[in-house]
Write a protein that holds these residues in place. Structure first.
Motif, PDB file in Angstrom:
ATOM      1  N   THR A   1       0.834  -1.208   0.000  1.00  0.00           N
ATOM      2  CA  THR A   1       0.000   0.000   0.000  1.00  0.00           C
ATOM      3  C   THR A   1       0.865   1.252   0.000  1.00  0.00           C
ATOM      4  O   THR A   1       0.618   2.204  -0.754  1.00  0.00           O
ATOM      5  CB  THR A   1      -0.930   0.001   1.226  1.00  0.00           C
ATOM      6  OG1 THR A   1      -1.813  -1.119   1.152  1.00  0.00           O
ATOM      7  CG2 THR A   1      -1.754   1.282   1.292  1.00  0.00           C
ATOM      8  N   ALA A   2       1.897   1.263   0.840  1.00  0.00           N
ATOM      9  CA  ALA A   2       2.794   2.418   0.910  1.00  0.00           C
ATOM     10  C   ALA A   2       3.527   2.631  -0.411  1.00  0.00           C
ATOM     11  O   ALA A   2       3.708   3.766  -0.861  1.00  0.00           O
ATOM     12  CB  ALA A   2       3.797   2.229   2.048  1.00  0.00           C
TER      13      ALA A   2
ATOM     14  N   ARG B   1       0.858   3.867  -3.224  1.00  0.00           N
ATOM     15  CA  ARG B   1      -0.115   4.914  -2.900  1.00  0.00           C
ATOM     16  C   ARG B   1      -0.251   5.995  -3.976  1.00  0.00           C
ATOM     17  O   ARG B   1      -1.370   6.316  -4.384  1.00  0.00           O
ATOM     18  CB  ARG B   1       0.239   5.552  -1.541  1.00  0.00           C
ATOM     19  CG  ARG B   1      -0.674   6.717  -1.155  1.00  0.00           C
ATOM     20  CD  ARG B   1      -2.106   6.254  -0.984  1.00  0.00           C
ATOM     21  NE  ARG B   1      -3.057   7.335  -0.859  1.00  0.00           N
ATOM     22  CZ  ARG B   1      -3.780   7.827  -1.861  1.00  0.00           C
ATOM     23  NH1 ARG B   1      -3.625   7.357  -3.088  1.00  0.00           N
ATOM     24  NH2 ARG B   1      -4.656   8.786  -1.656  1.00  0.00           N
TER      25      ARG B   1
ATOM     26  N   THR C   1      -6.426   4.643  -1.172  1.00  0.00           N
ATOM     27  CA  THR C   1      -6.011   3.431  -0.457  1.00  0.00           C
ATOM     28  C   THR C   1      -6.545   3.520   0.971  1.00  0.00           C
ATOM     29  O   THR C   1      -6.837   4.619   1.459  1.00  0.00           O
ATOM     30  CB  THR C   1      -4.474   3.283  -0.397  1.00  0.00           C
ATOM     31  OG1 THR C   1      -3.917   4.460   0.203  1.00  0.00           O
ATOM     32  CG2 THR C   1      -3.877   3.059  -1.772  1.00  0.00           C
TER      33      THR C   1
ATOM     34  N   ALA D   1       7.450   4.613   2.415  1.00  0.00           N
ATOM     35  CA  ALA D   1       6.620   5.467   1.554  1.00  0.00           C
ATOM     36  C   ALA D   1       7.287   6.783   1.205  1.00  0.00           C
ATOM     37  O   ALA D   1       7.103   7.304   0.103  1.00  0.00           O
ATOM     38  CB  ALA D   1       5.278   5.741   2.238  1.00  0.00           C
TER      39      ALA D   1
ATOM     40  N   ALA E   1       3.751  10.719   3.422  1.00  0.00           N
ATOM     41  CA  ALA E   1       3.180   9.844   4.456  1.00  0.00           C
ATOM     42  C   ALA E   1       3.010  10.649   5.735  1.00  0.00           C
ATOM     43  O   ALA E   1       3.813  11.533   6.033  1.00  0.00           O
ATOM     44  CB  ALA E   1       4.084   8.641   4.713  1.00  0.00           C
TER      45      ALA E   1
ATOM     46  N   THR F   1       0.275   8.362   2.185  1.00  0.00           N
ATOM     47  CA  THR F   1       0.045   7.124   2.922  1.00  0.00           C
ATOM     48  C   THR F   1      -0.340   7.511   4.344  1.00  0.00           C
ATOM     49  O   THR F   1       0.416   8.199   5.028  1.00  0.00           O
ATOM     50  CB  THR F   1       1.310   6.250   2.943  1.00  0.00           C
ATOM     51  OG1 THR F   1       1.652   5.886   1.603  1.00  0.00           O
ATOM     52  CG2 THR F   1       1.090   4.992   3.765  1.00  0.00           C
TER      53      THR F   1
END
Length: 315
Positions: free
Chosen positions: A148-149, A152, A158, A183, A214, A256
């Motif tokens: 996910t990071a 993103r 997300t 991230a 992030a 993120t």
């Protein structure tokens, strides 16, 4: 000691965090003065004299920048952008995501094998070796958090990564900082909850206006209930009122978002908007445990390897 800068009350940015500043007319005027010369005609002397940038010009640029050829920026990505065809975009302005990308090229296998995928998974999980990854659910959620990071900025939305521990001293802050390091590289933003829900919303506004790669909402004490976060996660955009004015702006974000808590309580609307990572510690005194590695340090030193592994899996 990590160098930090306070962006707003309760909001700190680690040294190296890349943030976006709103182009206020005063800032635009300063930039134009540094790059262009403005003159006005003095009728008395019948000469053109130097003058600062007219405020009307700066205000117009701030209101309708697209009319002058300026491109909208959703944020600054410090990871590559994954294209629909599987290729990676590493540097410059990316039109599809409206993101400015600032990262170095990665070396990836042209045709990944099953063995490559297995090695990539181990690299992805390397910073989190001390978190009981023998548990299949925690192992899968950790891998998903890293992916996910890494991805993103490539996608519109997300989920929030929720690092939820059974007790204090479980290492949730280190875990969250390791994800944020993957991230964002060397810098990310840390957000304290504040004394009330309204205060937390104001701090979220301060963070989202700067669109960091992030940010971490650290040590959440109350229920995770934020209309701003819910809108951001679902729509990829949220409406924010500018401090000290009645004006509002629509903010897109490619950040993120990571939240840490102990035995967190989520509002119903937030339940389907999070990726939960549950850290279970059976030790009665978890804060006295000692480890021979630092997850954040491992994530920082092996970041290029981890990103290459993540995009090997994602492709």
């Amino acid at each position: 000691m990590e160098a930090e800068e306070e962006l707003a009350p309760g909001v700190t940015a680690r040294f190296g965090a890349v943030v976006v500043e709103r182009a206020a007319p005063e800032l635009i005027a300063c930039c134009l003065d540094a790059r262009a010369g403005f003159v006005w005609f003095d009728r008395r002397s019948r000469m053109c004299l130097a003058t600062p940038c007219p405020r009307a010009v700066a205000r117009r640029l701030a209101v309708v920048p697209v009319d002058f050829g300026f491109r909208p920026v959703r944020g600054v990505a410090q990871v590559p952008i994954l294209e629909p065809d599987g290729s990676l975009f590493f540097s410059g302005y990316h039109a599809r995501t409206r993101t400015f990308v600032a990262t170095d090229p990665l070396e990836l296998p042209e045709r990944p094998t099953r063995a490559d995928a297995g090695a990539a998974l181990e690299a992805i999980l390397a910073p989190f070796a001390g978190y009981g990854l023998e548990d299949p659910e925690r192992r899968a959620c950790t891998a998903c958090a890293v992916l996910t990071a890494a991805s993103r900025p490539s996608v519109p939305t997300t989920p929030v990564i929720l690092v939820d521990a059974t007790t204090i001293g479980a290492g949730k802050s280190k875990y969250a900082r390791a994800i944020a390091t993957i991230a964002s590289g060397s810098g990310f933003v840390i957000l304290a909850e504040g004394h009330s829900p309204d205060e937390m919303e104001k701090r979220l506004y301060a963070v989202l206006m700067r669109v960091p790669a992030a940010f971490i909402l650290d040590n959440l004490q109350r229920s995770l209930a934020s209309s701003t976060l819910e809108s951001l996660i679902t729509e990829g955009t949220t409406n924010i009122r500018i401090f000290g004015t009645l004006d509002t702006v629509d903010v897109e974000a490619c950040s993120t978002v990571i939240v840490t808590a102990n035995n967190s309580i989520l509002r119903t609307d937030m339940l389907r908007r999070v990726l939960p990572v549950r850290l279970v510690v059976l030790n009665e005194q978890p804060e006295r445990r000692r480890f021979d590695f630092d997850p954040v340090d491992v994530a920082h030193k092996r970041r290029r390897e981890i990103l290459a592994a993540a995009f090997t899996v994602l492709r």
